[in-house]
Design an enzyme around this catalytic site. Structure first.
Site, mmCIF file in Angstrom:
data_model
loop_
_atom_site.group_PDB
_atom_site.id
_atom_site.type_symbol
_atom_site.label_atom_id
_atom_site.label_comp_id
_atom_site.label_asym_id
_atom_site.label_seq_id
_atom_site.Cartn_x
_atom_site.Cartn_y
_atom_site.Cartn_z
ATOM 1 N N GLY A 10 -6.183 -0.591 -6.491
ATOM 2 C CA GLY A 10 -7.393 0.041 -7.039
ATOM 3 C C GLY A 10 -7.049 0.834 -8.288
ATOM 4 O O GLY A 10 -6.083 1.592 -8.289
ATOM 5 N N ARG A 78 -5.506 -6.956 -6.697
ATOM 6 C CA ARG A 78 -4.774 -6.999 -5.425
ATOM 7 C C ARG A 78 -4.466 -8.487 -5.210
ATOM 8 O O ARG A 78 -5.384 -9.283 -5.072
ATOM 9 C CB ARG A 78 -5.640 -6.469 -4.285
ATOM 10 C CG ARG A 78 -6.190 -5.051 -4.530
ATOM 11 C CD ARG A 78 -6.895 -4.534 -3.291
ATOM 12 N NE ARG A 78 -7.821 -3.459 -3.572
ATOM 13 C CZ ARG A 78 -7.505 -2.163 -3.619
ATOM 14 N NH1 ARG A 78 -6.265 -1.795 -3.427
ATOM 15 N NH2 ARG A 78 -8.424 -1.246 -3.861
ATOM 16 N N ASP A 109 0.123 2.437 -2.137
ATOM 17 C CA ASP A 109 1.017 1.932 -1.089
ATOM 18 C C ASP A 109 1.178 0.412 -1.133
ATOM 19 O O ASP A 109 2.287 -0.100 -0.961
ATOM 20 C CB ASP A 109 0.550 2.409 0.294
ATOM 21 C CG ASP A 109 -0.825 1.894 0.659
ATOM 22 O OD1 ASP A 109 -1.664 1.743 -0.240
ATOM 23 O OD2 ASP A 109 -1.064 1.639 1.854
ATOM 24 N N THR A 132 -3.316 6.278 -7.719
ATOM 25 C CA THR A 132 -4.408 5.960 -6.776
ATOM 26 C C THR A 132 -5.271 7.202 -6.630
ATOM 27 O O THR A 132 -4.744 8.327 -6.590
ATOM 28 C CB THR A 132 -3.880 5.534 -5.385
ATOM 29 O OG1 THR A 132 -4.977 5.587 -4.449
ATOM 30 C CG2 THR A 132 -2.759 6.413 -4.866
ATOM 31 N N ASP A 134 -6.727 8.032 -4.029
ATOM 32 C CA ASP A 134 -6.728 8.477 -2.620
ATOM 33 C C ASP A 134 -5.799 9.649 -2.311
ATOM 34 O O ASP A 134 -5.971 10.311 -1.292
ATOM 35 C CB ASP A 134 -6.342 7.304 -1.706
ATOM 36 C CG ASP A 134 -7.436 6.265 -1.608
ATOM 37 O OD1 ASP A 134 -8.512 6.468 -2.203
ATOM 38 O OD2 ASP A 134 -7.223 5.236 -0.950
ATOM 39 N N ASP A 136 -2.815 9.586 -1.167
ATOM 40 C CA ASP A 136 -2.324 9.335 0.187
ATOM 41 C C ASP A 136 -0.843 8.971 0.223
ATOM 42 O O ASP A 136 -0.381 8.375 1.199
ATOM 43 C CB ASP A 136 -3.165 8.217 0.837
ATOM 44 C CG ASP A 136 -3.137 6.922 0.029
ATOM 45 O OD1 ASP A 136 -2.629 6.930 -1.114
ATOM 46 O OD2 ASP A 136 -3.621 5.901 0.541
ATOM 47 N N ARG A 178 -9.636 5.307 1.782
ATOM 48 C CA ARG A 178 -9.627 4.276 2.829
ATOM 49 C C ARG A 178 -9.096 4.810 4.156
ATOM 50 O O ARG A 178 -9.677 4.572 5.199
ATOM 51 C CB ARG A 178 -8.752 3.113 2.351
ATOM 52 C CG ARG A 178 -9.122 1.812 2.960
ATOM 53 C CD ARG A 178 -8.099 0.777 2.603
ATOM 54 N NE ARG A 178 -7.640 0.938 1.238
ATOM 55 C CZ ARG A 178 -7.610 -0.020 0.342
ATOM 56 N NH1 ARG A 178 -8.078 -1.195 0.653
ATOM 57 N NH2 ARG A 178 -7.118 0.186 -0.858
HETATM 58 O O1 F6P Z 1 -7.284 2.771 -2.851
HETATM 59 C C1 F6P Z 1 -8.270 3.200 -3.711
HETATM 60 C C2 F6P Z 1 -9.645 2.812 -3.220
HETATM 61 O O2 F6P Z 1 -10.589 3.244 -4.148
HETATM 62 C C3 F6P Z 1 -10.004 3.297 -1.811
HETATM 63 O O3 F6P Z 1 -10.413 4.644 -1.815
HETATM 64 C C4 F6P Z 1 -11.073 2.334 -1.429
HETATM 65 O O4 F6P Z 1 -11.188 2.203 -0.027
HETATM 66 C C5 F6P Z 1 -10.600 1.054 -2.034
HETATM 67 O O5 F6P Z 1 -9.757 1.398 -3.112
HETATM 68 C C6 F6P Z 1 -11.699 0.144 -2.527
HETATM 69 O O6 F6P Z 1 -11.118 -1.019 -2.987
HETATM 70 P P1 F6P Z 1 -11.877 -2.137 -3.829
HETATM 71 O O7 F6P Z 1 -12.104 -1.614 -5.196
HETATM 72 O O8 F6P Z 1 -10.951 -3.292 -3.806
HETATM 73 O O9 F6P Z 1 -13.171 -2.378 -3.125
#
Ligand code: F6P
Length: 329
Positions: A10, A78, A109, A132, A134, A136, A178
């Site tokens: 992300g 991803r 991660d 990120t 998050d 985390d 997440r």
């Molecule tokens: O890891 C960052 C994040 O924004 C999380 O907070 C969220 O759950 C996820 O990515 C959303 O991913 P995507 O943009 O692939 O929907």
């Protein structure tokens, strides 16, 4: 050395200033930098960033002005293919073909899990930067992008509070994270929210309803409840249904902030963190380090082995949870 830099997972506000810092630090010490577009997926497809002169190298000039922009100019993704054995073999072949000696990935991660898998087959150096929203990852008090995401969420909650006050309503506002309640807790504290639901603490619907009744009796006209998307009971929609069934004394509405939190101009703190860690990552590569993430812990620069950054859950600071309990009255 030829150093490859890329953004993965992300995107996070601050990735561009981080790339800028990496490019400037690396070129200042005589390295060549190759920008890899779209993370591991771009690596597999040999998709390199082409500069203003049409060349697949990044110079100090390529990244001029990158400090102030959100998103990721190198783009991000991803990659499913990279996770396979064949994908990893292909990645190694591409790195060898293009004489890349070291990689500096910016991500979370998933990015670092990928780096660990790659390091089992490739003997180049890999030093990562935590990018990120998050927050985390173990090994850095804050990750690049977190502060901006919180700022964006707080701005949104402030606006929602205006309408909530006018209509005497309660809002359940879902924020990202997440598996982590960091964005939720910081947003709740900064916006003066009355409640927060995070995966790190048990969410007790009946207890929340009892608390809401007390607040209503005390004359509260509006309620902001910040819900981490990863709360163990579910997101804001699910909690809203449960609260209504349990006799919530307020009329409720739900707002899901979603990807809004990932965009926008990086906050100065994220730009500075990105610069500190980008430069540190390049220095670590120069020192011969590999398999580690550059971080800032208690204002000290650190290098944490990739597996440690994601092996355990980063706990929320208990004193901040306590503060919310004291002030949400
Ligand atoms: O890891 C960052 C994040 O924004 C999380 O907070 C969220 O759950 C996820 O990515 C959303 O991913 P995507 O943009 O692939 O929907």
């Amino acid at each position: 050395m030829r150093i490859g830099v890329f953004c993965s997972g992300g995107d996070a506000p601050g990735m561009n200033p981080c790339v800028r810092a990496i490019v400037r630090a690396a070129t200042a010490t005589g390295h060549e930098v190759v920008g890899i577009n779209r993370g591991y997926d771009g690596l597999l497809k040999e998709d390199f960033f082409i500069n203003q002169e049409g060349k697949p190298v990044m110079t100090a000039r390529t990244v001029s002005g990158w400090s102030r922009y959100g998103g990721a100019f190198l783009r991000s993704s991803r990659s499913e293919e990279f996770r396979t054995e064949a994908g990893l073999d292909k990645a190694v072949a591409v790195l060898k073909k293009h004489n890349i000696d070291a990689l500096v990935p910016i991500g979370g991660d998933g990015t670092f899990r990928g780096a660990v898998a790659l390091a089992q087959r490739w003997n180049g150096r890999i030093v990562g930067c935590p990018g990120t929203i998050d927050n985390d990852l173990i090994g850095s008090d804050y990750t690049i992008g977190f502060t901006t995401a919180v700022e964006t969420a707080v701005e949104a909650v402030d606006k929602i509070r205006d309408t909530a006050e006018s209509h005497e309503r309660m809002f359940l506002i879902e924020v990202m994270g997440r598996h982590s309640g960091y964005i939720a807790l910081f947003t709740a504290l900064a916006s003066g929210a009355e409640a927060v639901c995070v995966p790190e603490t048990p969410t007790d619907i009946d207890a929340i309803v009892r608390h809401l009744r007390v607040l209503k009796d005390r004359g509260k006209r509006s309620i902001m409840m910040i819900v981490a998307e990863g709360d163990e009971l579910g997101g804001a929609e699910v909690l809203n249904e449960q609260l209504k069934s349990a006799g919530c004394p307020f009329s409720t509405r739900v707002a899901v902030l979603g990807h809004l939190q990932r965009g926008g101009r990086p906050h100065p703190q994220d730009r500075i963190l990105a610069t500190i860690l980008g430069v540190r990552a390049v220095q670590a590569v120069d020192e011969g380090a590999t398999g580690v993430m550059a971080g800032l812990v208690n204002e000290q620069l650190t290098l944490t082995p990739f597996p440690e950054t994601y092996a355990r859950h980063k706990p929320l600071p208990q004193q901040l949870l306590d503060l919310l309990a004291i002030t949400a009255r």
